[in-house]
Design a protein around this motif. Structure first.
Motif, short mmCIF file in Angstrom:
data_model
loop_
_atom_site.label_atom_id
_atom_site.label_comp_id
_atom_site.label_asym_id
_atom_site.label_seq_id
_atom_site.Cartn_x
_atom_site.Cartn_y
_atom_site.Cartn_z
N ALA A 250 108.07 107.96 75.08
CA ALA A 250 109.00 106.76 74.64
C ALA A 250 108.55 106.23 73.04
N SER A 251 107.27 106.64 72.80
CA SER A 251 106.80 106.41 71.30
C SER A 251 107.15 107.16 70.38
N LEU A 252 107.56 108.31 70.68
CA LEU A 252 107.88 109.41 69.82
C LEU A 252 109.31 108.94 69.09
N PRO A 253 109.48 109.30 67.99
CA PRO A 253 110.78 109.06 67.20
C PRO A 253 111.54 110.03 67.46
N ALA A 254 113.00 109.52 67.57
CA ALA A 254 114.32 110.47 67.83
C ALA A 254 114.45 111.11 66.56
N SER A 255 114.24 112.70 66.69
CA SER A 255 114.31 113.46 65.50
C SER A 255 115.96 113.76 65.02
N ASP A 256 116.64 113.28 65.90
CA ASP A 256 118.32 113.49 65.34
C ASP A 256 118.85 112.08 65.10
N HIS A 257 117.91 111.05 64.79
CA HIS A 257 118.43 109.80 64.35
C HIS A 257 118.49 109.81 62.62
N LYS A 258 119.54 109.39 62.27
CA LYS A 258 120.07 109.35 60.74
C LYS A 258 119.04 108.78 60.23
N GLY A 259 118.36 107.59 60.39
CA GLY A 259 117.43 106.96 59.62
C GLY A 259 116.17 107.91 59.61
N PHE A 260 115.68 108.51 60.79
CA PHE A 260 114.58 109.35 60.78
C PHE A 260 114.81 110.55 59.93
N ARG A 261 116.00 111.16 59.82
CA ARG A 261 116.21 112.05 59.02
C ARG A 261 116.07 111.87 57.61
N GLU A 262 116.48 110.59 57.16
CA GLU A 262 116.36 110.15 55.70
C GLU A 262 114.94 109.85 55.37
N GLU A 263 114.30 109.37 56.27
CA GLU A 263 113.00 109.05 55.68
C GLU A 263 112.06 110.18 56.10
N PHE A 264 112.31 111.43 56.58
CA PHE A 264 111.70 112.35 56.61
C PHE A 264 111.94 113.21 55.39
N ASP A 265 113.17 113.46 55.03
CA ASP A 265 113.35 114.17 53.77
C ASP A 265 112.99 113.32 52.64
N THR A 266 112.85 112.03 52.68
CA THR A 266 112.26 111.34 51.47
C THR A 266 110.60 111.54 51.36
N GLU A 267 110.05 111.63 52.52
CA GLU A 267 108.48 112.06 52.51
C GLU A 267 108.55 113.27 52.20
N TYR A 268 109.26 114.25 52.44
CA TYR A 268 109.11 115.58 52.25
C TYR A 268 109.37 115.80 50.61
N GLU A 269 110.42 115.22 50.22
CA GLU A 269 110.52 115.33 48.62
C GLU A 269 109.30 114.73 47.95
N ASP A 270 108.78 113.73 48.25
CA ASP A 270 107.41 113.26 47.74
C ASP A 270 106.58 114.16 47.75
N VAL A 271 106.19 114.52 49.03
CA VAL A 271 105.05 115.58 49.02
C VAL A 271 105.26 116.90 47.90
N GLN A 272 106.52 117.24 47.91
CA GLN A 272 106.83 118.39 46.99
C GLN A 272 106.70 118.11 45.65
N LEU A 273 106.95 116.79 45.16
CA LEU A 273 106.76 116.29 43.92
C LEU A 273 105.52 116.28 43.57
N THR A 274 104.66 115.58 44.53
CA THR A 274 103.19 115.17 44.28
C THR A 274 102.55 116.84 44.03
N ALA A 275 102.60 117.75 44.90
CA ALA A 275 102.34 119.21 44.69
C ALA A 275 102.72 119.63 43.27
N TYR A 276 103.90 119.56 42.83
CA TYR A 276 104.36 119.90 41.67
C TYR A 276 103.50 119.23 40.40
N LEU A 277 103.53 118.04 40.56
CA LEU A 277 102.82 117.18 39.61
C LEU A 277 101.30 117.81 39.46
N SER A 278 100.57 118.13 40.60
CA SER A 278 99.24 118.42 40.74
C SER A 278 99.21 119.81 39.87
#
Length: 328
Positions: A250-278
């Motif tokens: 019950a504590s696991l987030p729903a992976s098909d939720h729109k808010g979850f996908r948006e937050e996941f994409d944002t974090e993924y882009e931040d990680v990629q940008l951090t790796a590029y800047l590094s």
């Protein structure tokens, strides 16, 4: 089957009873026991060979630290410890590591039994309460439905006395332990885990992530197998465990939720940008070092050329001054 894996009477107190012992286990004993077991498996062809060794460490009251191990020999009956060999090896280790004492022994089995009690009595002359470190084979550990088991296939036991039917007998009580590592041990374990080969920090990080994902996958498979066995009536239904599983799901987030996908994409882009800047920062630092070295090298050449020209001009002036003096 190993003869030390069968027993009529349980020799371990229930799980509600635990030893009031602060036990720390270093990585070196774990590696030594694993190597001992693997070598005997190849030599004997048995899945669970008879493994026996001594534990060395320090003890201060109820605080015990297991630091090292060494293998032990047995007599022809495979049930009697070779005490001469034990004393010889113990004295040799004492000369090299004077602070380490004999504090127990180790073996490989699925659970302690009466023959382990008999072996434990043979170590009494060297320690009043010799600890038992039991390595459980990985196949048995993976198939176990004990969801509270530790991540390592190891269990520690402390001998104690139980009064049953007005008679006293020696039994084991499980002692929880923690793995304690120093900086040198962490480097050695990491080097051993990578097969003794060199590698970049990125490779080491990816290997650690892979090991973590594999461990998570194994535990999920174990949980799924337990639930399927409960549904099939092949395992005992533990309501506390099932409630914990339900709360976890019950504590696991729903992976098909729109808010979850948006937050996941944002974090993924931040990680990629951090790796590029590094990577960009590292490249700029390397380029800056190269420019500094080039400037130093060019400046050195120019300084040497200027000083040589000055020395030549100074010598020619002195020569002309000498001729002028001779003429006048």
């Amino acid at each position: 089957m190993n003869p030390m894996d069968t027993d009529e009477l349980p020799v371990v107190l229930p799980s509600s009873s635990t030893a009031a012992l602060s036990l720390s286990l270093h990585p070196l004993p774990i590696l030594n026991i694993s190597e001992h077991l693997t070598r005997l498996k190849l030599q004997t062809g048995s899945s669970i060979p008879f493994v026996l060794g001594a534990l060395l460490g320090t003890q201060n009251g109820r605080e015990v630290e297991i630091v090292n191990t060494f293998e032990l020999a047995v007599e022809d009956d495979s049930a009697t410890v070779d005490h001469d060999f034990l004393l010889t090896r113990k004295d040799q280790y004492k000369q090299v590591f004077p602070s380490l004492e004999f504090i127990g022994w180790y073996t490989v089995a699925t659970r302690p039994n009466a023959k382990h009690i008999a072996l434990n009595d043979q170590f009494m002359p060297y320690s009043s309460t010799p600890l038992l470190l039991l390595m459980q084979p990985s196949t048995v550990f993976a198939a176990s439905s004990d969801l509270t088991a530790q991540s390592l296939p190891l269990k520690a036991y402390e001998p104690t006395t139980e009064i049953r039917d007005r008679k006293s007998r020696t039994v084991f009580v499980e002692a929880p332990f923690t793995v304690e590592t120093g900086e040198a041990e962490r480097i050695a374990v990491d080097w051993t885990a990578r097969g003794g080969e060199g590698g970049t920090s990125l490779e080491s990080h990816l290997q650690s992530q892979r090991a973590a994902v594999k461990m998570l996958h194994d535990r999920i498979v174990l949980l799924v197998k337990y639930v399927m066995d409960v549904l099939a009536g092949q395992a005992t239904k533990d309501h506390a465990t099932l409630r914990s599983l339900s709360a976890l799901i019950a504590s696991l987030p729903a992976s098909d939720h729109k808010g979850f996908r948006e937050e996941f994409d944002t974090e993924y882009e931040d990680v990629q940008l951090t790796a590029y800047l590094s990577a960009l920062t590292q490249s700029a630092s390397i380029l800056n070092d190269l420019v500094d070295k080039h400037i130093v090298l060019t400046a050195s050449r120019e300084d040497r050329g200027t000083s040589a020209a000055r020395r030549r001009g100074f010598g020619m002036g002195m020569g002309r001054g000498g001729d002028w003096d001779r003429l006048h």
